[in-house]
Motif scaffolding. Sequence first.
Motif, PDB file in Angstrom:
ATOM      1  N   LYS A   1       5.372   7.840  12.128  1.00  0.00           N
ATOM      2  CA  LYS A   1       4.533   7.465  13.275  1.00  0.00           C
ATOM      3  C   LYS A   1       3.067   7.424  12.873  1.00  0.00           C
ATOM      4  CE  LYS A   1       7.640   9.813  16.343  1.00  0.00           C
ATOM      5  NZ  LYS A   1       7.791  10.897  17.300  1.00  0.00           N
ATOM      6  N   LYS A   2       2.643   8.446  12.124  1.00  0.00           N
ATOM      7  CA  LYS A   2       1.245   8.502  11.684  1.00  0.00           C
ATOM      8  C   LYS A   2       0.930   7.335  10.760  1.00  0.00           C
ATOM      9  CE  LYS A   2      -2.101  11.543   9.515  1.00  0.00           C
ATOM     10  NZ  LYS A   2      -2.337  12.818   8.831  1.00  0.00           N
ATOM     11  N   LEU A   3       1.834   7.056   9.845  1.00  0.00           N
ATOM     12  CA  LEU A   3       1.667   5.948   8.908  1.00  0.00           C
ATOM     13  C   LEU A   3       1.539   4.628   9.666  1.00  0.00           C
ATOM     14  CD1 LEU A   3       1.744   5.763   5.759  1.00  0.00           C
ATOM     15  CD2 LEU A   3       4.160   5.160   6.000  1.00  0.00           C
TER      16      LEU A   3
ATOM     17  N   GLU B   1       0.821  -1.214   0.000  1.00  0.00           N
ATOM     18  CA  GLU B   1       0.000   0.000   0.000  1.00  0.00           C
ATOM     19  C   GLU B   1       0.857   1.268   0.000  1.00  0.00           C
ATOM     20  OE1 GLU B   1      -3.192   2.159   2.961  1.00  0.00           O
ATOM     21  OE2 GLU B   1      -3.287  -0.027   2.761  1.00  0.00           O
ATOM     22  N   HIS B   2       2.027   1.182   0.621  1.00  0.00           N
ATOM     23  CA  HIS B   2       2.879   2.367   0.756  1.00  0.00           C
ATOM     24  C   HIS B   2       4.165   2.274  -0.067  1.00  0.00           C
ATOM     25  CE1 HIS B   2       0.197   3.968   3.744  1.00  0.00           C
ATOM     26  NE2 HIS B   2       0.160   2.778   4.286  1.00  0.00           N
ATOM     27  N   GLN B   3       4.187   1.337  -1.017  1.00  0.00           N
ATOM     28  CA  GLN B   3       5.331   1.137  -1.914  1.00  0.00           C
ATOM     29  C   GLN B   3       6.647   1.040  -1.149  1.00  0.00           C
ATOM     30  OE1 GLN B   3       3.316   4.206  -2.815  1.00  0.00           O
ATOM     31  NE2 GLN B   3       1.897   2.681  -3.583  1.00  0.00           N
TER      32      GLN B   3
ATOM     33  N   PHE C   1      -1.237  -0.025  11.590  1.00  0.00           N
ATOM     34  CA  PHE C   1      -1.085  -1.075  12.598  1.00  0.00           C
ATOM     35  C   PHE C   1      -1.912  -0.828  13.854  1.00  0.00           C
ATOM     36  CE2 PHE C   1       2.753  -1.512  10.010  1.00  0.00           C
ATOM     37  CZ  PHE C   1       2.700  -2.865   9.731  1.00  0.00           C
ATOM     38  N   GLY C   2      -2.368   0.415  14.055  1.00  0.00           N
ATOM     39  CA  GLY C   2      -3.152   0.747  15.243  1.00  0.00           C
ATOM     40  C   GLY C   2      -4.380  -0.127  15.444  1.00  0.00           C
ATOM     41  N   PRO C   3      -5.202  -0.338  14.396  1.00  0.00           N
ATOM     42  CA  PRO C   3      -6.371  -1.201  14.589  1.00  0.00           C
ATOM     43  C   PRO C   3      -5.995  -2.634  14.995  1.00  0.00           C
ATOM     44  CG  PRO C   3      -6.651   0.141  12.632  1.00  0.00           C
ATOM     45  CD  PRO C   3      -5.227   0.347  13.097  1.00  0.00           C
ATOM     46  N   LEU C   4      -4.920  -3.161  14.435  1.00  0.00           N
ATOM     47  CA  LEU C   4      -4.479  -4.506  14.822  1.00  0.00           C
ATOM     48  C   LEU C   4      -4.017  -4.521  16.276  1.00  0.00           C
ATOM     49  CD1 LEU C   4      -3.789  -7.464  14.264  1.00  0.00           C
ATOM     50  CD2 LEU C   4      -1.578  -6.685  13.353  1.00  0.00           C
ATOM     51  N   ILE C   5      -3.276  -3.496  16.668  1.00  0.00           N
ATOM     52  CA  ILE C   5      -2.825  -3.413  18.054  1.00  0.00           C
ATOM     53  C   ILE C   5      -4.030  -3.308  18.983  1.00  0.00           C
ATOM     54  CG2 ILE C   5      -1.587  -1.949  19.719  1.00  0.00           C
ATOM     55  CD1 ILE C   5       0.392  -1.339  17.361  1.00  0.00           C
ATOM     56  N   GLY C   6      -5.030  -2.533  18.587  1.00  0.00           N
ATOM     57  CA  GLY C   6      -6.254  -2.429  19.388  1.00  0.00           C
ATOM     58  C   GLY C   6      -6.960  -3.765  19.530  1.00  0.00           C
ATOM     59  N   GLN C   7      -7.075  -4.494  18.423  1.00  0.00           N
ATOM     60  CA  GLN C   7      -7.714  -5.826  18.468  1.00  0.00           C
ATOM     61  C   GLN C   7      -6.905  -6.772  19.355  1.00  0.00           C
ATOM     62  OE1 GLN C   7     -10.466  -7.215  17.028  1.00  0.00           O
ATOM     63  NE2 GLN C   7     -11.176  -5.437  15.921  1.00  0.00           N
ATOM     64  N   ALA C   8      -5.584  -6.743  19.208  1.00  0.00           N
ATOM     65  CA  ALA C   8      -4.727  -7.629  20.010  1.00  0.00           C
ATOM     66  C   ALA C   8      -4.856  -7.290  21.497  1.00  0.00           C
ATOM     67  CB  ALA C   8      -3.277  -7.518  19.554  1.00  0.00           C
ATOM     68  N   THR C   9      -4.916  -6.001  21.814  1.00  0.00           N
ATOM     69  CA  THR C   9      -5.078  -5.583  23.209  1.00  0.00           C
ATOM     70  C   THR C   9      -6.410  -6.072  23.758  1.00  0.00           C
ATOM     71  OG1 THR C   9      -3.683  -3.660  22.827  1.00  0.00           O
ATOM     72  CG2 THR C   9      -5.119  -3.574  24.743  1.00  0.00           C
TER      73      THR C   9
END
Length: 161
Positions: free
Chosen positions: A110-112, A36-38, A117-125
């Motif tokens: 950091k924003k990228l 997605e981010h080449q 990855f933030g949603p995955l970290i949230g789900q894992a938490t």
Amino acid sequence: MTDTNGAPTSSGHETVHLLRALIVQLDLFGAEFAAEHQLHSTDVRALISLLDAERAEQPATPGWLGRQLGLNSASVTALIDRMEQRGLVVRERDGSDRRRVIISVTGRAKKLGSSFFGPLIGQATDVLESFSLPQLETIGEFLTKMSAAVEATRGSQAPGD
């Protein structure tokens, strides 16, 4: 995994296969981010290492990054050049030792990272919150010992085996 009486229902091999399946899923997730981010997969691993270093307040030097990724000096230089051109990292001289270069992630990086990855970290938490403290300690011990086992195996195999 345990049955209703608390007895183990899974063999060690089954657990290793479950862990391998998780690793494959995480690798695919990282590959989606890279595409997605080449970014090259090494760039993604570097970005994760650098974000982790910042979170741990660990200074990240080119030598440190090379050891984290198993890269030689020339490859690390090319990697940092690519990431710097993309606006993901900056090189800064260490204030206490001007000979030393510190690699820092940018706000853009950091924003990228957090947006993907933030949603995955949230789900894992959320998943981890379903475990008791003793279970979390066991999970932590398991992951630490598995990481050590992987590192020991990597270190014992000669290149080209």
